[in-house]
Write a protein that holds these residues in place. Structure first.
Motif, PDB file in Angstrom:
ATOM      1  N   THR A  30       0.860  -1.186   0.000  1.00  0.00           N
ATOM      2  CA  THR A  30       0.000   0.000   0.000  1.00  0.00           C
ATOM      3  C   THR A  30       0.890   1.228   0.000  1.00  0.00           C
ATOM      4  N   HIS A  31       0.737   2.077  -1.006  1.00  0.00           N
ATOM      5  CA  HIS A  31       1.533   3.308  -1.052  1.00  0.00           C
ATOM      6  C   HIS A  31       0.650   4.492  -0.691  1.00  0.00           C
ATOM      7  N   GLU A  32       1.090   5.231   0.318  1.00  0.00           N
ATOM      8  CA  GLU A  32       0.365   6.420   0.762  1.00  0.00           C
ATOM      9  C   GLU A  32       1.048   7.662   0.193  1.00  0.00           C
ATOM     10  N   PHE A  33       0.337   8.394  -0.645  1.00  0.00           N
ATOM     11  CA  PHE A  33       0.886   9.626  -1.208  1.00  0.00           C
ATOM     12  C   PHE A  33       0.818  10.776  -0.212  1.00  0.00           C
ATOM     13  N   GLY A  34      -0.070  10.663   0.776  1.00  0.00           N
ATOM     14  CA  GLY A  34      -0.305  11.804   1.644  1.00  0.00           C
ATOM     15  C   GLY A  34      -1.128  12.841   0.903  1.00  0.00           C
ATOM     16  N   SER A  35      -0.941  14.105   1.246  1.00  0.00           N
ATOM     17  CA  SER A  35      -1.654  15.187   0.569  1.00  0.00           C
ATOM     18  C   SER A  35      -0.800  15.718  -0.573  1.00  0.00           C
ATOM     19  N   ILE A  36      -1.389  15.805  -1.754  1.00  0.00           N
ATOM     20  CA  ILE A  36      -0.656  16.323  -2.905  1.00  0.00           C
ATOM     21  C   ILE A  36      -1.512  17.345  -3.637  1.00  0.00           C
TER      22      ILE A  36
END
Length: 366
Positions: A30-36
Motif C-alpha cells: 500500500t503506497h500512501e501519497f499523503g496530501s498532494i
C-alpha cells in the motif's frame, strides 16, 4: 489481527512440492501519497525481490479505476533478483481522498496468483481565489490543511514536500520555525516576511534515515508569528523498513513475530476506570526479531520493553494501561501497532474491543 503482509507465499491447489511456491518480498503493498496538490504527479514504485526457488514473471496487470499508466518488469525475474511495478495515477479532475487498487498476476510457470496493491492519498482541489484555497485560518495566516502529510517514505530515503501559507492580514508577518526535529528541515522559499495578502511557499525536507522510529510518526513543529504567537503544525509520515536487499538466505532464516492474544477484549467498560492488560511478543523465526516501534492510541500507555531484540524462541511482555476517560468517539484508532523487521508482518495490529452502557461507548469497538 495482522494488518499488513508484504511477503506472498503460495502453494498450488494440486499439491505441488515446495519448489513450486511463489515467494516475493515487497517493500510495500500500500503506497500512501499523503496530501498532494492537483498539479503534482502521483507516482508509486513497488519493488520486489524474488526469493522463490524458480524465476517468476508478471503476465497481466489490471486496475479498478482506469486512471493509471503502469510499467512493470516484462522479463522473468530471476531468483534473488529485483523487479519493479511503477504506477502513475492520473488524478486530473479527481479531488479529495482516494483509495485505488491494482491487481498483479504472477506466475512461475506452474502456479498463477493474483496480488493486490493499493494507492491512497488526498488530492487538494484547485481554487480560483485565496479565500476558497486557504480554508484554515489562525493569527493572520491561512493554510490549505491543518498540517502536512508526507505519505509513505522508505527508511533511508529523503522526501520533499511543499505547502503554501497565505497572509490574510493587512500587515507584514514574519514566519519562523521552532521544535523542528533533527531529521527534518523546513524553510521559507525567499524572505521570511510575508507581505499582506501574499502567499509564501514552505519546503519540508524529511530525511527518514535520521528518524529514530519506523511507522506512522507525527512531529508537531511550531510556526512562530512575528516571534511571538505560535501555531502548532503537525507533519506526518509513515516510515517503512527497506526490504529491497533481502536475499533468499535471509528469507529462509527470517524472523517471525507472534503476539498473544491477537486481540484485546475488555468486556464491559466503566467510564473513568483504568484497565491494565498484557501482550506477549515472541520470535518464532530463526533470525533475531527487532521491535522498531510500538504505536498506541492516545488513551493507552505502555511500559518500556525489557528487550527490543528477541533471539529465536525468546519473548517479552508488553504491559498496557488504558484510560477510558480519554477515549474519544471521534478517535478512529482502535488498535495497537507493533512494528518489527518481520518480512511477513512488519506492521502487526492488535485490536481493542469493549462495550459500555454509556451512550458514548455503546456498541463501539476501541
Amino acid at each position: 489481527m495482522k494488518k499488513l503482509a508484504i511477503i506472498f507465499w503460495f502453494y498450488s491447489a494440486c499439491g505441488l512440492v515446495a519448489q513450486d511456491k511463489i515467494d516475493l518480498v515487497f517493500n510495500e503493498t500500500t503506497h500512501e501519497f499523503g496530501s498532494i496538490d492537483a498539479s503534482e504527479r502521483a507516482v508509486a514504485v513497488f519493488s520486489f525481490v524474488n526469493v522463490s526457488a524458480n524465476p517468476v514473471y508478471i503476465y497481466h496487470i489490471e486496475e479498478t479505476y482506469g486512471c493509471s499508466i503502469i510499467y512493470y518488469s516484462h522479463r522473468p525475474v530471476l531468483v534473488g533478483a529485483t523487479g519493479t511495478i511503477t504506477v502513475q495515477y492520473n488524478h486530473i479532475g479527481n479531488y479529495g481522498e482516494f483509495a485505488k487498487s491494482i491487481y498483479v498476476k504472477v506466475s512461475n510457470g506452474t502456479d498463477n496468483r493474483t496480488l493486490e496493491f493499493k494507492l491512497t492519498g488526498n488530492i487538494l482541489p484547485p481554487a480560483t481565489n485565496n479565500k476558497d484555497k486557504f480554508v484554515y485560518r489562525q493569527d493572520g495566516l491561512a493554510f490549505r490543511e491543518k498540517g502536512v502529510d508526507m505519505g509513505a517514505i522508505i527508511k533511508g530515503f529523503v522526501a520533499n514536500k511543499y505547502f503554501e501559507v497565505y497572509n490574510y492580514s493587512s500587515k507584514p508577518i514574519r514566519l519562523d520555525f521552532a521544535d523542528v526535529p533533527n531529521f527534518m528541515d523546513i524553510a521559507v522559499e525567499g524572505t521570511h516576511t510575508i507581505e499582506p495578502y501574499k502567499t509564501a511557499k514552505i519546503k519540508v525536507k524529511y530525511n527518514s534515515g535520521k528518524a529514530k522510529y519506523l511507522g506512522k510518526l507525527t512531529s508537531n513543529i511550531l510556526l512562530k508569528i512575528n516571534k511571538k504567537n505560535e501555531i502548532k503544525f503537525p507533519i506526518k509520515a509513515n516510515i517503512k523498513e527497506d526490504f529491497s536487499s533481502v536475499s533468499v538466505a535471509d528469507f529462509q532464516n527470517k524472523s517471525e513475530i507472534r503476539v498473544t492474544p491477537d486481540y484485546i477484549n475488555l468486556g464491559r467498560i466503566e467510564t473513568g476506570k483504568q484497565y491494565k492488560t498484557k501482550l506477549k511478543i515472541e520470535n518464532r523465526g530463526a533470525s533475531p526479531l527487532k521491535i522498531h516501534n510500538i504505536i498506541v492510541p492516545v488513551y493507552t500507555t505502555y511500559s518500556k520493553l525489557k528487550n527490543n531484540t528477541l533471539n529465536s524462541g525468546q519473548s517479552v511482555i508488553l504491559e498496557l494501561t488504558i484510560e477510558t476517560d480519554k477515549i474519544n468517539i471521534l478517535n478512529e484508532k482502535r488498535y495497537i501497532s507493533i512494528i518489527s523487521n518481520d518480512f511477513i508482518n512488519p506492521i502487526l495490529d492488535v485490536y481493542l474491543q469493549g462495550w459500555s452502557t454509556s451512550s458514548i461507548f455503546i456498541n463501539k469497538k476501541y
